[in-house]
Write a protein that holds these residues in place. Structure first.
Motif, mmCIF file in Angstrom:
data_model
loop_
_atom_site.group_PDB
_atom_site.id
_atom_site.type_symbol
_atom_site.label_atom_id
_atom_site.label_comp_id
_atom_site.label_asym_id
_atom_site.label_seq_id
_atom_site.Cartn_x
_atom_site.Cartn_y
_atom_site.Cartn_z
ATOM 1 N N SER A 31 0.816 -1.208 0.000
ATOM 2 C CA SER A 31 0.000 0.000 0.000
ATOM 3 C C SER A 31 0.857 1.268 0.000
ATOM 4 O O SER A 31 0.581 2.218 -0.732
ATOM 5 C CB SER A 31 -0.935 -0.015 1.213
ATOM 6 N N CYS B 126 0.514 3.789 -3.149
ATOM 7 C CA CYS B 126 -0.039 5.127 -2.872
ATOM 8 C C CYS B 126 1.057 6.173 -2.661
ATOM 9 O O CYS B 126 0.756 7.321 -2.374
ATOM 10 C CB CYS B 126 -0.940 5.080 -1.641
ATOM 11 N N ASN C 50 -2.326 5.591 2.871
ATOM 12 C CA ASN C 50 -3.736 5.754 2.547
ATOM 13 C C ASN C 50 -4.481 4.628 3.267
ATOM 14 O O ASN C 50 -4.344 3.456 2.916
ATOM 15 C CB ASN C 50 -3.922 5.660 1.023
ATOM 16 N N HIS D 150 -6.881 2.227 1.368
ATOM 17 C CA HIS D 150 -6.139 1.343 0.474
ATOM 18 C C HIS D 150 -5.372 0.279 1.256
ATOM 19 O O HIS D 150 -5.332 -0.891 0.862
ATOM 20 C CB HIS D 150 -5.176 2.175 -0.383
#
Ligand SMILES: [Mg+2]
Length: 328
Positions: free
Chosen positions: A79, A83, A87, A90
């Motif tokens: 993640s 990102c 996030n 997410h």
């Protein structure tokens, strides 16, 4: 200077840093896999049955199998990479996508993830697991990617560690322990493995960083005992070794500080304490690997890691990507 460090002397600082990133993430994997077969055993039971755990044991799932610790560390790293930073929605999605029941998830994490799967917001589920949120070590165990990516940025490290913890472990103690584990990894990344670790400065930084008295007190205990010969029994009675975060995080930090120049000795010692051995092994491995780098992780252990799922090469690659996006 131990001559094993000599190879690092000829390495550029940038490449040594890459080795340390990989060391922290594969260190988590190795410690998790080595400790898994004796999870929940007492110190005495490990001693009676195995002497000490210095080799990967055969288990029903096979040798070198990782558990929830590594699986969630992988989701955390995926993640952060995708990102380019934190996030929450997410990251929770990554945890759900990677989830395998048979990896041994704790009850609180299972509940939080199932709430999210059913539509709960990523930052609300952790509070609904248990009144006040969980303070188990299930968020601290997956902190290596956060510790390495934010190793130069204490403020964001703390913020991201708290938020990442919140997904499953919303209690103040769970969040503080997770941030301390991430910060221990960060301090280990900053350390120069070509000379002896400055243990006093290391533990002082952690004591200053801690926000809760439960964690601060245990870190202060570590400072008092770390240069003395203290029995394992005493260590367990002072720090604890359960899946409670404010026990197993200090136990891992102590294990690293007892053997700062040997990944093998630190992790073998951590597991010998019994209790939540896969997670104490994983967190000790994360810190020690961040200090010493991948080349100090015994090859025989790396070679025995499971080769199914998102295994060794995949984790290695995630660590390299974090190093690349950190632009170090
Ligand atoms: Mg586990």
């Amino acid at each position: 200077m131990k001559n094993v460090y000599m190879r690092n002397v000829f390495k550029s600082a940038r490449l040594l840093l890459k080795d340390k990133f990989i060391g922290s993430m594969l260190g988590t994997f190795v410690g998790d896999a080595l400790g898994m077969p004796v999870e929940g055993y007492s110190m005495e039971a490990i001693k009676d049955q195995f002497g000490e755990i210095r080799e990967m044991l055969e288990t029903r799932a096979g040798k070198g199998t990782y558990t929830d610790d590594t699986e969630m560390m992988i989701g955390t790293a995926e993640s952060l990479i995708e990102c380019r930073g934190f996030n929450g929605e997410h990251m929770a999605k990554c945890f759900l996508e990677n989830y395998h029941e048979n990896r041994g998830y704790g009850g609180g994490t299972k509940k939080a993830l199932s709430l999210i799967r059913d539509g709960e917001l990523w930052h609300k589920a952790g509070e609904k697991v248990v009144s006040g949120g969980s303070y188990g070590n299930g968020s601290a165990m997956r902190m290596a990617p956060i510790g390495i990516l934010y190793f130069k940025d204490e403020e964001n490290l703390r913020k991201v560690a708290h938020q990442a913890s919140l997904i499953t472990h919303a209690h103040t103690l769970g969040k503080d322990a997770a941030a301390i584990q991430a910060f221990a990894v960060a301090k280990a990344i900053q350390g120069n493995p070509n000379s002896a670790l400055k243990k006093e400065a290391f533990i002082d930084a952690l004591i200053n960083f801690a926000e809760t008295s439960e964690l601060k007190t245990r870190l202060e205990s570590i400072k008092l005992i770390m240069n003395h010969n203290v029995s394992r029994e005493k260590i367990v009675s002072i720090l604890g070794h359960s899946s409670v975060s404010f026990e197993s995080v200090p136990a891992s930090i102590y294990s690293f500080l007892k053997y700062p120049d040997s990944f093998e000795e630190a992790v073998v010692y951590a597991i010998s304490l019994g209790g939540d051995t896969d997670t104490i092994g994983a967190m000790t491995g994360a810190i020690s690997g961040a200090f010493l780098g991948i080349e100090e992780i015994p090859e025989r252990w790396l070679n025995q890691l499971e080769n199914t799922g998102k295994a060794k090469a995949y984790v290695n690659n995630l660590a390299e990507k974090l190093w690349e996006i950190g632009n170090y």
